[in-house]
Design an enzyme around this catalytic site. Structure first.
Site, PDB file in Angstrom:
ATOM      1  N   HIS A  88     -14.164   8.010  -4.175  1.00 54.90           N
ATOM      2  CA  HIS A  88     -14.757   6.691  -3.883  1.00 54.90           C
ATOM      3  C   HIS A  88     -14.835   6.491  -2.368  1.00 54.90           C
ATOM      4  O   HIS A  88     -15.864   6.085  -1.818  1.00 54.90           O
ATOM      5  CB  HIS A  88     -13.905   5.588  -4.529  1.00 54.90           C
ATOM      6  N   ASN A  89     -13.756   6.788  -1.675  1.00 52.48           N
ATOM      7  CA  ASN A  89     -13.731   6.583  -0.226  1.00 52.48           C
ATOM      8  C   ASN A  89     -14.668   7.557   0.491  1.00 52.48           C
ATOM      9  O   ASN A  89     -15.276   7.200   1.498  1.00 52.48           O
ATOM     10  CB  ASN A  89     -12.307   6.714   0.314  1.00 52.48           C
TER      11      ASN A  89
ATOM     12  N   LYS B 146     -10.130   7.697  -6.535  1.00 54.72           N
ATOM     13  CA  LYS B 146     -10.118   6.771  -5.393  1.00 54.72           C
ATOM     14  C   LYS B 146     -10.501   7.525  -4.103  1.00 54.72           C
ATOM     15  O   LYS B 146     -11.220   7.004  -3.254  1.00 54.72           O
ATOM     16  CB  LYS B 146      -8.725   6.131  -5.247  1.00 54.72           C
TER      17      LYS B 146
ATOM     18  N   GLU C 227     -17.963   6.153   0.144  1.00 51.04           N
ATOM     19  CA  GLU C 227     -18.015   4.990   1.057  1.00 51.04           C
ATOM     20  C   GLU C 227     -18.379   5.453   2.483  1.00 51.04           C
ATOM     21  O   GLU C 227     -19.217   4.840   3.147  1.00 51.04           O
ATOM     22  CB  GLU C 227     -16.647   4.310   1.023  1.00 51.04           C
TER      23      GLU C 227
ATOM     24  N   SER D 292      -9.066  -0.445  -4.735  1.00 48.63           N
ATOM     25  CA  SER D 292     -10.067  -0.616  -3.678  1.00 48.63           C
ATOM     26  C   SER D 292     -10.515  -2.061  -3.574  1.00 48.63           C
ATOM     27  O   SER D 292     -10.581  -2.775  -4.568  1.00 48.63           O
ATOM     28  CB  SER D 292     -11.292   0.261  -3.939  1.00 48.63           C
TER      29      SER D 292
HETATM   30  N1  LIG Z   1      -4.901  -2.284   3.897  1.00 47.45           N
HETATM   31  C1  LIG Z   1      -5.886  -1.966   3.056  1.00 47.45           C
HETATM   32  O1  LIG Z   1      -7.015  -2.496   3.127  1.00 47.45           O
HETATM   33  C2  LIG Z   1      -5.630  -0.988   1.962  1.00 47.45           C
HETATM   34  C3  LIG Z   1      -6.601  -0.796   0.979  1.00 47.45           C
HETATM   35  C4  LIG Z   1      -6.322   0.057  -0.082  1.00 47.45           C
HETATM   36  C5  LIG Z   1      -5.119   0.728  -0.121  1.00 47.45           C
HETATM   37  N2  LIG Z   1      -4.194   0.543   0.874  1.00 47.45           N
HETATM   38  C6  LIG Z   1      -2.913   1.249   0.766  1.00 47.45           C
HETATM   39  O2  LIG Z   1      -1.959   0.330   0.286  1.00 47.45           O
HETATM   40  C7  LIG Z   1      -0.666   0.637   0.810  1.00 47.45           C
HETATM   41  C8  LIG Z   1      -0.118  -0.585   1.515  1.00 47.45           C
HETATM   42  O3  LIG Z   1      -0.998  -0.953   2.562  1.00 47.45           O
HETATM   43  P1  LIG Z   1      -0.686  -2.167   3.542  1.00 47.45           P
HETATM   44  O4  LIG Z   1      -1.806  -2.173   4.538  1.00 47.45           O
HETATM   45  O5  LIG Z   1      -0.411  -3.379   2.749  1.00 47.45           O
HETATM   46  O6  LIG Z   1       0.706  -1.785   4.200  1.00 47.45           O
HETATM   47  P2  LIG Z   1       1.163  -0.559   5.159  1.00 47.45           P
HETATM   48  O7  LIG Z   1       1.067  -1.020   6.573  1.00 47.45           O
HETATM   49  O8  LIG Z   1       0.455   0.685   4.781  1.00 47.45           O
HETATM   50  O9  LIG Z   1       2.703  -0.422   4.744  1.00 47.45           O
HETATM   51  C9  LIG Z   1       3.635  -1.420   5.057  1.00 47.45           C
HETATM   52  C10 LIG Z   1       4.602  -1.622   3.926  1.00 47.45           C
HETATM   53  O10 LIG Z   1       5.309  -0.402   3.634  1.00 47.45           O
HETATM   54  C11 LIG Z   1       6.710  -0.675   3.726  1.00 47.45           C
HETATM   55  N3  LIG Z   1       7.440   0.514   4.146  1.00 47.45           N
HETATM   56  C12 LIG Z   1       7.090   1.373   5.133  1.00 47.45           C
HETATM   57  N4  LIG Z   1       8.005   2.363   5.213  1.00 47.45           N
HETATM   58  C13 LIG Z   1       8.933   2.122   4.257  1.00 47.45           C
HETATM   59  C14 LIG Z   1      10.112   2.794   3.838  1.00 47.45           C
HETATM   60  N5  LIG Z   1      10.509   3.949   4.415  1.00 47.45           N
HETATM   61  N6  LIG Z   1      10.819   2.268   2.826  1.00 47.45           N
HETATM   62  C15 LIG Z   1      10.433   1.124   2.239  1.00 47.45           C
HETATM   63  N7  LIG Z   1       9.307   0.447   2.582  1.00 47.45           N
HETATM   64  C16 LIG Z   1       8.581   0.937   3.579  1.00 47.45           C
HETATM   65  C17 LIG Z   1       6.800  -1.784   4.742  1.00 47.45           C
HETATM   66  O11 LIG Z   1       8.051  -2.409   4.659  1.00 47.45           O
HETATM   67  P3  LIG Z   1       8.649  -3.204   5.939  1.00 47.45           P
HETATM   68  O12 LIG Z   1       8.025  -4.568   5.887  1.00 47.45           O
HETATM   69  O13 LIG Z   1      10.089  -3.237   5.693  1.00 47.45           O
HETATM   70  O14 LIG Z   1       8.270  -2.441   7.160  1.00 47.45           O
HETATM   71  C18 LIG Z   1       5.658  -2.662   4.284  1.00 47.45           C
HETATM   72  O15 LIG Z   1       5.969  -3.392   3.124  1.00 47.45           O
HETATM   73  C19 LIG Z   1      -0.872   1.844   1.724  1.00 47.45           C
HETATM   74  O16 LIG Z   1      -0.585   3.021   1.012  1.00 47.45           O
HETATM   75  C20 LIG Z   1      -2.341   1.776   2.068  1.00 47.45           C
HETATM   76  O17 LIG Z   1      -2.876   3.039   2.399  1.00 47.45           O
HETATM   77  C21 LIG Z   1      -4.415  -0.317   1.890  1.00 47.45           C
END
Ligand SMILES: NC(=O)c1ccc[n+]([C@@H]2O[C@H](COP(=O)([O-])OP(=O)(O)OC[C@H]3O[C@@H](n4cnc5c(N)ncnc54)[C@H](OP(=O)(O)O)[C@@H]3O)[C@@H](O)[C@H]2O)c1
Length: 498
Positions: free
Chosen positions: A205-206, A202, A209, A147
């Site tokens: 937590h959300n 987690k 939130e 988080s």
């Molecule tokens: N954003 C936040 O603030 C936040 C906070 C806490 C937790 N999270 C969690 O953290 C994770 C990542 O979040 P994010 O916002 O950085 O990215 P995201 O938009 O959720 O995911 C994009 C990433 O996933 C990869 N991906 C998607 N489909 C795939 C597949 N079939 N095979 C391999 N790779 C694949 C993408 O690769 P390509 O570049 O090749 O498309 C890219 O690296 C998620 O689970 C999200 O829920 C996010």
């Protein structure tokens, strides 16, 4: 380390000379994964990096290669080959099917004793399933909540890993290095428990939130519509509250959002934002899971429903002309007292939201055999995460002082706070009802408090109704056994049902 130094300068991804040099790897280099990898490298760890689309890997090394030692890999095979053993692979990819695909792809390349960490937002039931499947193949699977958003991932998130104790031992030096630090210097990471425990915590937590944000939003709405204060004055009120017991990240950013002026109109930013909020993922999961576990999380549920109501634009448009009280403002002489009352209502309702969330963690822990230490959970939420607040130190102290605390509400500190707040809290809820300002969070929190306090609840009547129409039986207060009343009989004799 010549090869990694070369890689850090933006060299060709994943060449053979990098074999076994990286201490940890991150696959999935969108905003979260990229920042987590940078955080690891900045702390001196040689970090392998990989992304399905290679341009992201190259961009990371080109832009940030100077921050530490990265080992870029073009393929999963190169990535795995570049890791020392036991291999530590952090997957930070889109939740759901992409996570399953990535796990399968990498598990096929790993060996017994290696570790895959899913640091995305997975549902804990998926984490349990994945952990079991990988355990059968000798691979440790760690489902970890992270988080703090993208800033947290880079500068120090709150980390909630679940999995085997062995895998946590192999990861803890790195996780402790990159995690946020509380004021006392302790890292905001702890082994939450086996399999899905980390993602469960987690999720809650959300949910908390959601409730925290809704309660703050209701406070704003009351100050705006009961007192008629403009947003910049309300920002001042929040800044003042942030100096006291409500000191928290969410109060701090609320003041900033309210003080923000829209460049296009010159008016308050909050007035140009469409008032329809999304409710996706974890908030909804918290409530769904609470229903399955039979845990009353009414404050969290009202927060999820409040977003849902806001999003039903057609329903709101159809109902807009329904009658309500004539809009009136409170007397300006009441200003100070009402603002103080709202602070009391906010603090009391916040205690309820956290009490409900921790209750859910306790019940989930018992249900799944996780043995979660609630004091540790409060401790690792003190910094890095979105709900970070001074208040969490009091919660940590409450559970550390009494690990079997049945509810936060009966801890001396919180019981005193509720005693001090309750008159103001009731005034706020009744004033809101009289003025027609919706406060589902405050009202639900107060109803929960009064329900727990009540000597007798009308559930007795509900049991009577159920026995009448469905012979569902009831228990008596004065003797053991299960009873049913023969309602059709003129004399309504009671019989022992079992
Ligand atoms: N954003 C936040 O603030 C936040 C906070 C806490 C937790 N999270 C969690 O953290 C994770 C990542 O979040 P994010 O916002 O950085 O990215 P995201 O938009 O959720 O995911 C994009 C990433 O996933 C990869 N991906 C998607 N489909 C795939 C597949 N079939 N095979 C391999 N790779 C694949 C993408 O690769 P390509 O570049 O090749 O498309 C890219 O690296 C998620 O689970 C999200 O829920 C996010």
């Amino acid at each position: 380390m010549a090869s990694t130094d070369q890689a850090a300068g933006g060299g060709t991804p994943g060449k053979g000379e990098n074999k076994g040099t990286a201490q940890i790897g991150v696959t999935g280099l969108a905003v979260m994964g990229r920042n987590l990898a940078r955080n690891l490298a900045r702390h001196g760890y040689v970090t392998a990096v990989h992304n399905r689309t290679e341009t992201r890997t190259r961009a990371l090394v080109e832009e940030f290669g100077g921050e530490g030692r990265f080992v870029p890999a073009a393929t999963p095979e190169e990535f795995v080959a570049s890791l020392e053993r036991p291999r530590r692979v952090i997957a930070m990819v889109k939740a759901g099917a992409p996570t399953d695909a990535v796990i399968e792809e990498f598990a096929a390349l790993l060996e017994p004793g290696d570790i895959i960490v899913d640091a995305g937002n997975a549902h804990f039931a998926d984490t349990r399933r994945r952990e079991q499947a990988l355990r059968e193949r000798g691979i440790h699977f760690v489902g970890s909540g992270v988080s703090g958003g993208e800033e947290g991932a880079l500068h120090g998130p709150s980390i909630m890993p679940g999995g085997s104790a062995e895998s946590y031992a192999a990861l803890s030096p790195m996780l402790e290095a990159i995690a946020a630090k509380a004021d006392d210097g302790s890292p905001c990471v702890a082994h939450i428990g086996p399999d899905g425990a980390g993602h469960f915590v987690k999720m809650v937590h959300n949910g908390i939130e959601y409730a925290d944000m809704q309660l703050i939003a209701e406070s704003y709405d009351l100050l705006r519509h009961a007192l008629g204060l403009p947003p910049e004055r309300i920002a001042e009120v929040f800044r003042g509250w942030n100096q006291g017991r409500l000191d928290s990240y969410l109060i701090e950013i609320t003041a900033q959002v309210l003080a923000h002026t829209d460049a296009a109109t010159g008016g308050p930013f909050v007035d140009i934002v469409l008032d329809q909020a999304e409710q996706k993922g974890t908030g909804r999961w918290t409530v769904q899971t609470a229903l399955d576990l039979g845990v009353p999380v009414s404050g969290i549920a009202e927060a999820v429903f409040a977003r849902s109501v806001s999003g039903h634009a057609d329903l709101r448009a159809a109902a807009r002309e329904l009658p309500g009280p004539t809009p009136t403002l409170l007397d300006s002489a009441a200003y100070d007292r009402f603002a103080e009352d709202v602070e009391q209502a906010l603090y009391a309702s916040k205690i309820i939201a956290y009490a409900q969330g921790f209750h859910q963690i306790a019940v989930g822990s018992a249900e799944y055999g996780w043995d979660i230490d609630q004091g540790r959970v409060a401790a690792i939420w003190r910094a890095g995460c979105i709900i970070r607040a001074a208040f969490l130190d009091r919660i940590r102290a409450a559970f550390d002082g009494r690990p079997d605390l049945p509810t936060l509400l009966v801890d001396d500190h919180f019981a005193d706070a509720l005693r001090g707040a309750q008159s103001a809290w009731r005034r706020v809820v009744s004033t809101a009802a009289e003025l027609g300002v919706p406060t589902p969070g405050f009202a639900a929190a107060l109803a929960y408090y009064d329900s727990l306090r009540a000597e007798r609840l009308p559930a007795a009547l509900v049991q009577g109704q159920r026995d009448f129409f469905g012979a569902h039986t009831y228990h008596r207060v004065d003797r053991p056994g299960t009873f049913h009343t023969l309602w059709a009989d003129p004399d309504r004799p009671e019989v022992t049902a079992s």
